[in-house]
Design an enzyme around this catalytic site. Structure first.
Site, PDB file in Angstrom:
ATOM      1  N   HIS A   1      22.585   6.540 140.056  1.00 18.55           N
ATOM      2  CA  HIS A   1      22.571   5.561 138.954  1.00 18.55           C
ATOM      3  C   HIS A   1      21.731   4.330 139.294  1.00 18.55           C
ATOM      4  O   HIS A   1      21.772   3.799 140.384  1.00 18.55           O
ATOM      5  CB  HIS A   1      23.972   5.201 138.470  1.00 18.55           C
ATOM      6  CG  HIS A   1      24.830   4.413 139.422  1.00 18.55           C
ATOM      7  ND1 HIS A   1      24.753   3.045 139.528  1.00 18.55           N
ATOM      8  CD2 HIS A   1      25.793   4.796 140.287  1.00 18.55           C
ATOM      9  CE1 HIS A   1      25.641   2.625 140.414  1.00 18.55           C
ATOM     10  NE2 HIS A   1      26.281   3.653 140.896  1.00 18.55           N
TER      11      HIS A   1
ATOM     12  N   ASP B   1      24.472   1.083 146.642  1.00 16.70           N
ATOM     13  CA  ASP B   1      25.133   1.485 145.393  1.00 16.70           C
ATOM     14  C   ASP B   1      24.330   0.981 144.208  1.00 16.70           C
ATOM     15  O   ASP B   1      24.539  -0.141 143.760  1.00 16.70           O
ATOM     16  CB  ASP B   1      26.555   0.947 145.358  1.00 16.70           C
ATOM     17  CG  ASP B   1      27.350   1.436 144.164  1.00 16.70           C
ATOM     18  OD1 ASP B   1      26.881   2.360 143.474  1.00 16.70           O
ATOM     19  OD2 ASP B   1      28.444   0.889 143.924  1.00 16.70           O
TER      20      ASP B   1
ATOM     21  N   GLU C   1      26.301   3.018 135.041  1.00 17.74           N
ATOM     22  CA  GLU C   1      27.482   3.621 135.682  1.00 17.74           C
ATOM     23  C   GLU C   1      28.549   2.578 135.952  1.00 17.74           C
ATOM     24  O   GLU C   1      29.735   2.842 135.815  1.00 17.74           O
ATOM     25  CB  GLU C   1      27.071   4.287 137.007  1.00 17.74           C
ATOM     26  CG  GLU C   1      28.181   5.137 137.639  1.00 17.74           C
ATOM     27  CD  GLU C   1      29.123   4.388 138.546  1.00 17.74           C
ATOM     28  OE1 GLU C   1      30.163   4.963 138.903  1.00 17.74           O
ATOM     29  OE2 GLU C   1      28.863   3.220 138.901  1.00 17.74           O
ATOM     30  N   GLU C   2      28.110   1.377 136.359  1.00 22.43           N
ATOM     31  CA  GLU C   2      29.073   0.412 136.906  1.00 22.43           C
ATOM     32  C   GLU C   2      30.010  -0.199 135.881  1.00 22.43           C
ATOM     33  O   GLU C   2      31.162  -0.485 136.185  1.00 22.43           O
ATOM     34  CB  GLU C   2      28.335  -0.715 137.648  1.00 22.43           C
ATOM     35  CG  GLU C   2      27.567  -0.253 138.881  1.00 22.43           C
ATOM     36  CD  GLU C   2      28.479   0.177 140.031  1.00 22.43           C
ATOM     37  OE1 GLU C   2      29.694   0.228 139.845  1.00 22.43           O
ATOM     38  OE2 GLU C   2      27.946   0.467 141.115  1.00 22.43           O
TER      39      GLU C   2
ATOM     40  N   ASP D   1      26.231   9.136 144.768  1.00 23.53           N
ATOM     41  CA  ASP D   1      26.676   7.762 144.487  1.00 23.53           C
ATOM     42  C   ASP D   1      27.614   7.265 145.570  1.00 23.53           C
ATOM     43  O   ASP D   1      28.609   6.612 145.286  1.00 23.53           O
ATOM     44  CB  ASP D   1      27.347   7.699 143.094  1.00 23.53           C
ATOM     45  CG  ASP D   1      27.658   6.270 142.685  1.00 23.53           C
ATOM     46  OD1 ASP D   1      27.102   5.336 143.300  1.00 23.53           O
ATOM     47  OD2 ASP D   1      28.463   6.083 141.751  1.00 23.53           O
TER      48      ASP D   1
ATOM     49  N   HIS E   1      29.848  -3.284 146.410  1.00 22.82           N
ATOM     50  CA  HIS E   1      30.065  -4.259 145.325  1.00 22.82           C
ATOM     51  C   HIS E   1      30.153  -5.708 145.820  1.00 22.82           C
ATOM     52  O   HIS E   1      30.795  -6.538 145.183  1.00 22.82           O
ATOM     53  CB  HIS E   1      31.328  -3.911 144.513  1.00 22.82           C
ATOM     54  CG  HIS E   1      31.234  -2.615 143.771  1.00 22.82           C
ATOM     55  ND1 HIS E   1      32.247  -2.166 142.929  1.00 22.82           N
ATOM     56  CD2 HIS E   1      30.281  -1.660 143.723  1.00 22.82           C
ATOM     57  CE1 HIS E   1      31.901  -0.995 142.404  1.00 22.82           C
ATOM     58  NE2 HIS E   1      30.703  -0.667 142.889  1.00 22.82           N
TER      59      HIS E   1
HETATM   60 ZN   LIG Z   1      27.762   3.566 142.308  1.00 23.45          ZN
END
Ligand SMILES: [Zn+2]
Length: 480
Positions: free
Chosen positions: A292, A304, A338-339, A366, A437
């Protein structure tokens, strides 16, 4: 990403299933395909194509939250790079949410033992899609809970309070290589915690950061509000600050002032990038490789999921460089959103409904670029005869393990629910969730050999499935 089945736990099952079905195993691959697998693995391992694409996404473009100028730039960049490989590239339109982070500040204003005129800073970050506090913030007592059950027992005692979910990431599981499982145990608190607390009249929610390294970094991530629930502001606090609040709350009343000013702007047109290497015999049959393209805004989305997009692009580069064209089409997709909404995966399932029966496999990466151990599949061990040759080719990459019955990744879940077998590379996840994140998800965290080795896993798997004589049967989707 989603929780995984522990990959090492199923090896006995693989061997047993292979033995049981070997008698009637069909000739899944011809010898040219099997020879190509070894060549592909070696070429992917020695390529720095994926590493350099991730570097550009991370360093030159930066954070790519849906709706941002950087997300739009990333769409253009990936499309242009895939065109350079001679692929047929299109942009599939997707409307995405546009959430922007504002100020985020918090401090304890009263607690047991506080000296006059003192406050304690609390380090936090808004959860994605959170609503804002009033501009001047809110001040309320903090209630600490360790589970949804404890919250429910408190009932009305939560009304007017700030709820802190003090749920602790299992570092021992992460140290053993199962960071994804440690994450999966707790992610429900981040996503559903605000709604559960709001139903009881809470005014805001704090979630202890989901992650394995304590450097006083908050880990953001998406939250949501159930239909009919009053949305309340929600943030992740650092592990250190969660501990502080919990220690003080054990002694008496803790009062906090918190200000969060995120905004949700109107939806924005964006796109999935879709690039095809048409198959030589069955161009209508498709194997998807993907990652993604959007990322959280705090870091630069290097692991990510810049790494996953770059690995999927790397598969196409390896096949291009080797001049290989399998029987079926290999389709590289860089998913959008995606997030915080998963709109890209949903749009694809809607747009491609008519071709789902011809979509023979979907692979999504991912989980970063930690050392690969193999791959997972949503299929049961009945698929072992088809997948063991891929595993054999991956011995040279130290990643031969197969996890059957693995849950699907987020973007490919909508098509997995329609029957498409889902796959993902599996890593020994020992550091991914330390940075996940956070502001520390930056390019220095990407291991050059690791991203190449993960590319090798996806390339071998994708080529095998695209060039197979016969394919494993589809199976009904299982919720984990
Ligand atoms: Zn991800």
């Amino acid at each position: 990403m989603l929780r995984r089945i522990l990959p090492f736990a199923v090896l006995g099952g693989l061997a047993a299933a292979g033995a049981a079905t070997a008698r009637e195993a069909p000739p899944a691959y011809d010898s040219a395909t099997l020879t190509a697998l070894s060549t592909i693995v070696a070429a992917a391992r020695s390529s720095d194509y994926a590493y350099r694409r991730d570097e550009f996404l991370s360093d030159s473009i930066g954070p790519r939250l849906s709706g941002s100028p950087q997300a739009a730039a990333a769409v253009e960049y990936v499309a242009a790079e895939l065109r350079k490989l001679g692929l047929t590239v299109r942009l599939e339109p997707v409307m995405v949410p546009h959430w922007v982070r504002g100020d985020e500040r918090a401090e304890l204003v009263d607690w047991p033992g506080r000296m006059a005129d003192t406050t304690q800073k609390i380090v936090l970050t808004a959860l994605g899609m959170s609503v804002a506090t009033p501009p001047q913030g809110i001040t309320a007592d903090v209630v600490v809970v360790h589970s949804f059950e404890e919250l429910t027992k408190l009932g009305d005692a939560v009304r007017g309070k700030i709820v802190l979910y003090e749920v602790t990431f299992d570092k021992r599981l992460e140290t053993a290589g199962y960071g994804g499982d440690a994450y999966g145990e707790l992610v429900g608190y981040r996503f559903a915690g605000p709604s559960a607390a709001s139903r009881l009249g809470a005014v805001a929610v704090l979630v202890r950061s989901l992650g394995g390294a304590n450097y006083r970094l908050p880990h953001t991530g998406s939250t949501g509000y159930a239909p009919g629930v009053t949305p309340i502001p929600a943030a992740a606090v650092t592990a250190e600050d969660a501990d502080l609040i919990a220690r003080l709350a054990a002694q008496g009343l803790v009062r906090m002032h918190v200000t969060l000013t995120p905004k949700t702007l109107p939806d924005v047109p964006s796109a999935n990038v879709v690039a095809d290497l048409p198959g030589s015999e069955h161009p209508e049959q498709v194997v998807i490789v993907s990652g993604h393209l959007d990322s959280w805004d705090l870091g630069t989305g290097a692991t990510d999921d810049g790494a996953g997009v770059a690995q999927a692009m790397g598969v196409m580069a390896v096949l291009h460089d080797l001049g290989l064209r399998p029987r079926r089409t290999i389709r590289c997709i860089a998913w959008m959103n995606e997030e915080n909404g998963a709109a890209g995966g949903a749009a694809y399932a809607r747009d491609e409904k008519a071709s789902i029966a011809d979509t023979v496999a979907a692979i999504e990466s991912d989980s970063g670029a930690d050392a690969p151990v193999g791959f997972g599949t949503s299929l049961s061990a009945a698929s072992a005869p088809y997948l063991e040759p891929v595993s054999s080719a991956l011995v040279a990459n130290s990643s031969p393990h197969i996890a059957f019955g693995n849950p699907s990744e987020t973007d490919i879940e909508p098509i997995a629910r329609l029957g498409v077998p889902a796959y993902a590379p599996l890593q020994a996840s020992r550091t991914y969730f330390d940075y996940h994140h956070t502001a520390a998800d930056t390019f220095d965290k990407v291991d050059r050999a690791g991203i190449a080795a993960n590319t090798a896993v996806i390339a071998a798997l994708a080529f095998a499935l695209a060039d197979a004589v016969t394919l494993p049967s589809r199976e009904p989707f299982h919720d984990i």
